[in-house]
Each structure stands twice: as structure tokens, then as C-alpha cells.
Design an enzyme around this catalytic site. Structure first.
Site, short mmCIF file in Angstrom:
data_model
loop_
_atom_site.label_atom_id
_atom_site.label_comp_id
_atom_site.label_asym_id
_atom_site.label_seq_id
_atom_site.Cartn_x
_atom_site.Cartn_y
_atom_site.Cartn_z
CG HIS A 183 -3.69 0.04 -6.46
ND1 HIS A 183 -3.98 0.65 -5.26
CD2 HIS A 183 -3.71 -1.29 -6.21
CE1 HIS A 183 -4.19 -0.28 -4.33
NE2 HIS A 183 -4.02 -1.46 -4.89
NE ARG A 199 -4.28 -1.47 0.22
CZ ARG A 199 -4.46 -2.56 -0.51
NH1 ARG A 199 -3.51 -2.96 -1.34
NH2 ARG A 199 -5.57 -3.26 -0.40
#
Length: 308
Positions: free
Chosen positions: A271, A223
Site C-alpha cells: 500500500h 482498495r
């Protein structure tokens, strides 16, 4: 009983199509097309509504539509309602593909070649044998173990670091904070696959980078919150780290003009390392609902005390 999907509406339409084929008797709705809130028993979501308990008083299961759950405020999910992270197989397979791509790209100096191309420079770079490029993976859950298994074929010396003990054939495993420095010291390409928790937020910082060998490289597919961005820039610009490949950021997307966009030592992707495949995700949800009704253990059940 109805199921509500609250995430990407384009993918939601695909979920609806597969639910209609696999469970035509189960009412399925895509947010914001809400049924009677009292009829919602199962919620599949990326970011849930603020008041889950008040909005859906008869909720029985909450599914994350991705592998991670750090986007959830656990305090807002009723304690009696199980929270389940997605375990459909395409998430793991696509992550394994991406990390293999990233490790090979860094191993074969792709950021330097891309920079040379932009500057119209034709220059060889000496190849380093895979046997001399040590890869280390932080996070030895399902995804981390899958990545290590795939990387074995290339001949990299492999190691893994995890908070709890693991034993993986052909991989040197390190456990806990006391072993982190030794793990980092033997790692030339570091892959972060950790869950984001209060303990791991900001773990990719100046102190960690300093513990890596000079010329080491970073792959972050965890993340954006794992990374202290200014510390990475300092390590790259100062020459201690050679390159980084990042699939996550904080915030997402990065704002215009952010240094990561144009940095010659960074490859940035939006992402996309892994994505949930709608058909197998729907099968996983239906199977998990059936297991819950039978009182069986649930795959992907989140341990809220650990944060994943």
C-alpha cells in the site's frame, strides 16, 4: 481554535513542523496529545475517533489524510461538518508513477522473469509492442485521468470506464454498467482506481475476470475490498489471467502463509502507490480552512450520497 492530527505519528511530527513554519499562530496537536476537546475545530485523520460529535462538539471540518474516505463511517461524522479528502499534488503524482511502473512491469512480463530468476532459468520472452497492448482504467477521477495522460507517451491503446460520463482526448471512454462488458473485452491490462463503495466492493470477481481476454493482467491500486481474492487465484491458476500487481489487500497486512505472498504470477507491494507529502498537505489544509471561512466551495469535498 486548534487542529488535531490523528494518523501516523511519524508523519504527524512532520505535519507539526510544517504547521509551525506556515501557521505558527495556529495550535496544532498530534494524537494522543489532546488539547481541550472543545477547542478542536479541524481534524485531520485516517481513522477518526469513534464518537466524533461527542468528543469534539465544535468541529468545523474533517480532513482525510489520504485520497480515499472508505475508512470513514459517514454516519459518525456530523452531517453539518464537511468531510474533505486530500488533494495535495504529490498523491496524484506518486500514483501516476506507480501505475506507470505496474503497467510497464506487466507489459514487459516482469512477473515471469522474476519467476524464472527464482528457478535459475535463462529464457527469452517475445516482446509485445505497446501498440498491441490495450490498457483500461476503471475510475476516471483525478487519479485515473492523470494515469491515462502519462500512459499516452508509451503508445498503448487507452480506454477508461466510469460510472458517470467522461470525455478524455485520446481515450475511449465507457460509461455505466451496460458498457462494462465492452470495456473489459478490449482490455489487456486492467487498472482499478475506483473508490471503494458498496457498489464497487467485490467488483474484481470471477465474472469480471471472465469478461477480460485470455492472458489479461490486473493492477489493483484501489482498495483490497475491490478484489475477491479466491476468484483472482482461480483466474491466475487456471490460466485465464496471466499476472497481477497488487498494492492493496484485505486485510492489510496479509497474514503469514497467504497465497499472494509466494504466488509466481503476483507482484505485491504494501500500500505504497501514493503517499501524502506533509508540506503540501499542510498547505492544502490551511487553504481549505481559509476557503471554508470565506464561504467558498471546498476542493475535495466528499459527496456522502456517492461515497467519495
Amino acid at each position: 481554535m486548534s487542529i488535531l492530527y490523528k494518523a501516523n505519528p511519524v508523519r504527524g511530527a512532520e505535519w507539526a513542523r510544517h504547521f509551525a513554519a506556515l501557521a505558527p499562530d495556529v495550535p496544532f496537536h498530534v494524537w494522543p496529545d489532546l488539547p481541550d476537546p472543545a477547542s478542536v475545530r479541524h481534524l485531520a485523520t485516517w481513522v477518526p475517533p469513534d464518537d466524533i460529535a461527542g468528543t469534539f462538539p465544535n468541529l468545523e471540518l474533517v480532513f482525510s489524510v489520504g485520497a480515499g474516505v472508505d475508512q470513514f463511517d459517514f454516519a459518525k461524522v456530523p452531517a453539518h461538518v464537511p468531510l474533505v479528502r486530500m488533494l495535495e499534488p504529490h498523491i496524484a503524482e506518486s500514483m501516476v508513477e506507480y501505475v506507470s511502473l505496474a503497467v510497464l512491469a506487466l507489459h514487459r512480463d516482469l512477473p515471469r522473469f522474476l519467476d524464472q530468476q527464482r528457478r535459475e532459468v535463462w529464457k527469452e520472452i517475445q516482446i509485445t509492442a505497446a501498440a498491441r497492448r490495450r490498457v483500461g482504467v476503471m475510475g476516471l477521477g483525478r487519479l485515473g485521468q492523470g494515469v491515462l495522460e502519462r500512459l499516452k507517451v508509451f503508445g498503448f491503446p487507452l480506454a477508461g470506464w466510469n460510472r458517470s460520463p467522461r470525455q478524455i482526448a485520446g481515450v475511449d471512454c465507457y460509461t455505466g454498467a451496460d458498457a462494462l462488458a465492452d470495456f473489459l473485452a478490449r482490455t489487456d491490462i486492467l487498472v482499478c482506481l475506483l473508490p471503494l463503495t458498496p457498489e464497487t466492493r467485490g467488483i474484481l470477481d470471477a465474472r469480471l475476470f471472465a469478461a477480460l481476454p485470455t492472458g489479461a493482467m490486473l493492477v489493483n491500486v484501489g482498495r483490497g475490498g475491490h478484489l475477491v481474492q479466491d476468484d483472482l487465484l482461480a483466474a491466475l491458476d487456471g490460466g485465464h489471467l496471466a499476472a497481477a500487481m497488487l498494492d492493496v489487500a484485505d486485510p492489510e497486512p496479509l497474514p503469514a502463509g497467504h497465497p499472494f505472498w509466494q504466488h509466481e504470477k503476483i507482484i505485491l507491494t504494501p500500500h505504497i502507490a501514493s503517499m501524502t507529502h506533509p508540506e503540501t498537505a499542510v498547505r492544502f489544509v490551511l487553504d481549505t480552512i481559509a476557503r471554508h471561512r470565506r464561504g467558498e466551495p471546498l476542493p475535495g469535498l466528499v459527496d456522502r450520497s456517492r461515497g467519495y
